[in-house]
Design an enzyme around this catalytic site. Sequence first.
Site, PDB file in Angstrom:
ATOM      1  N   ASP A  98       0.839  -1.202   0.000  1.00  0.00           N
ATOM      2  CA  ASP A  98       0.000   0.000   0.000  1.00  0.00           C
ATOM      3  C   ASP A  98       0.873   1.250   0.000  1.00  0.00           C
ATOM      4  OD1 ASP A  98      -2.342   1.806   0.963  1.00  0.00           O
ATOM      5  OD2 ASP A  98      -3.259  -0.173   0.806  1.00  0.00           O
ATOM      6  N   SER A 137     -11.334  -0.835  -0.300  1.00  0.00           N
ATOM      7  CA  SER A 137     -10.047  -0.873   0.407  1.00  0.00           C
ATOM      8  C   SER A 137     -10.219  -0.995   1.905  1.00  0.00           C
ATOM      9  CB  SER A 137      -9.247   0.407   0.143  1.00  0.00           C
ATOM     10  OG  SER A 137      -8.773   0.425  -1.157  1.00  0.00           O
ATOM     11  N   HIS A 143      -3.687   6.140   3.420  1.00  0.00           N
ATOM     12  CA  HIS A 143      -4.445   4.946   3.011  1.00  0.00           C
ATOM     13  C   HIS A 143      -3.893   3.698   3.699  1.00  0.00           C
ATOM     14  CE1 HIS A 143      -5.860   1.880   0.031  1.00  0.00           C
ATOM     15  NE2 HIS A 143      -6.887   2.688  -0.069  1.00  0.00           N
TER      16      HIS A 143
END
Length: 490
Positions: A175, A363, A206
Amino acid sequence: MRFSSVLLSLLIGSASAEEYLIRFKSPDGFQFFMNSAKDHTKNFKEFFHNKISHTFSFGSFRGITVDISQDVVEKIRNNPLVADLVPNIQFKAFDDVLGVQELQQNYHGDNLDDEDGFNPFKVKVQGEAPRHLARLSRRAPLPYEFDDELRYEESFNYYYYKWHKGRNINAYIIDTGIYKEHKDFCGRAIFGRDFTGEGPGDRNGHGTHVAGIVGSSNFGVAKKVNLIEVKALNNRGQGNLTTVISAVEFAVNHCKSSGKKGCVANLSLGAVRNSVINQAIKAAHEAGLIIVVAAGNSNINACWNSPASAPEAITVGAFDDRTDTIAKFSNWGPCVDIFASGVKVKSLSAFPPHKPIAFSGTSMASPSVTGLVAILLDKGVEPENIKAKLVELATHDLLQRRTLFFKPGTPNRIAFNGMEREDDEYDDAVYPIVDLESLVQELQNYQPPPLEVNNKDGKFDIINFKDDSPLPMGTIDLTKRKILSPGEEN
Ligand SMILES: *[C@@H]1O[C@H](CO)[C@@H](O)[C@H](O)[C@H]1NC(C)=O
Ligand SMILES: *[C@@H]1O[C@H](CO)[C@@H](O)[C@H](O)[C@H]1NC(C)=O
């Protein structure tokens, strides 16, 4: 509309790329190819000298990233030793889709970290748990009041296995990086490798949010899992085929050398369907790494994306645990294996003052399943049986059927951790009401129209559709307020 914009971005991507990724059919094929003659003056090894930026070797996957011109591309394309030759396309994180929501309340869940002390049961409870955890440990819907969003805020429990919290399992967070110093990780987040050139750490947010859902102590599913930062996406959430495959390669090799009981990697990123990334997932799977991926946030068939379309991946869609419907943005279709909470999911923030933050997206759904996989590996489920076990445990047929209309082949499955508990049912809860009238209206206005919609005394039979894409789904009974499957009686 969506589809054409996907195609457009592919065209832009390939027009500007000079870097190509070549995948070879076999390990031997790679050596043969390099030693074969490019022309009468040199072989490919000499010709590619200084042009190769990456060499990949893990499991059965052999490949290189190389800078080459169009005429060389054409020359190599049909070489029998070459399996794939593709531009080094861009990948991006499946970003938050509904906007960031910073949470004011502070979480002060139970102190989760000492598992000692006598407890005759194998179950541990986290009080005041976030919804995504509460829902993972029960089959029934969780109540929600849209008029009073905080009403149930601190009333849910998360039940989990006391002796199986992912200890000795590595979860690779492929990620944007992880803010590993966050105290909620309790030191379990460690640096693995950076493929972006930015160095360790998360400048996007994120990856930290995702890692928090996999294994932080207050927001995480697996409270003892090792979280390994593998940075394939930069501060803008972007990477490319090379960084992503490098990350998968790193996870495979690191897992092998770490002597851990099991490994799971989570990818929350995607691009259009791509055979190279799908083959990389296959090779990683064969090498024993479980790969969990997000289905994507475009409300399209997930089979059009990679790695979501890789059959060996566990592909996770997002559902809205406030209404038990598939999230409007979530990709769907037969390539989705399971759904997990993906709307307004609370987890850690990478940025000061590190207040919990809510994101929405597939996600945010896939890391719940990544955490659950870590727990199942810890319980001794063999890697090759993990997907079947997830499906077996899953809660079937509870997502409101209306949200499966126009999503052919989508499984009605919600991830569940196997804790059968009945002690936090909410009798007075306000459960969401299916809006059947608007569904009927939607069907009647659908273009192209269904072949036949019979309206008999408030019962709408959806007989068939004129194209293949929407799903013939049975009967909507407005009087009984139910949707019946084809053949199902009242
Ligand atoms: C892929 O990403 C790496 C790392 O950020 C970068 O060095 C490389 O130039 C990128 N290649 C392309 C074609 O975008
Ligand atoms: C897991 O994958 C999801 C979606 O593919 C992504 O958003 C998330 O960041 C990933 N988490 C980890 C820990 O890799």
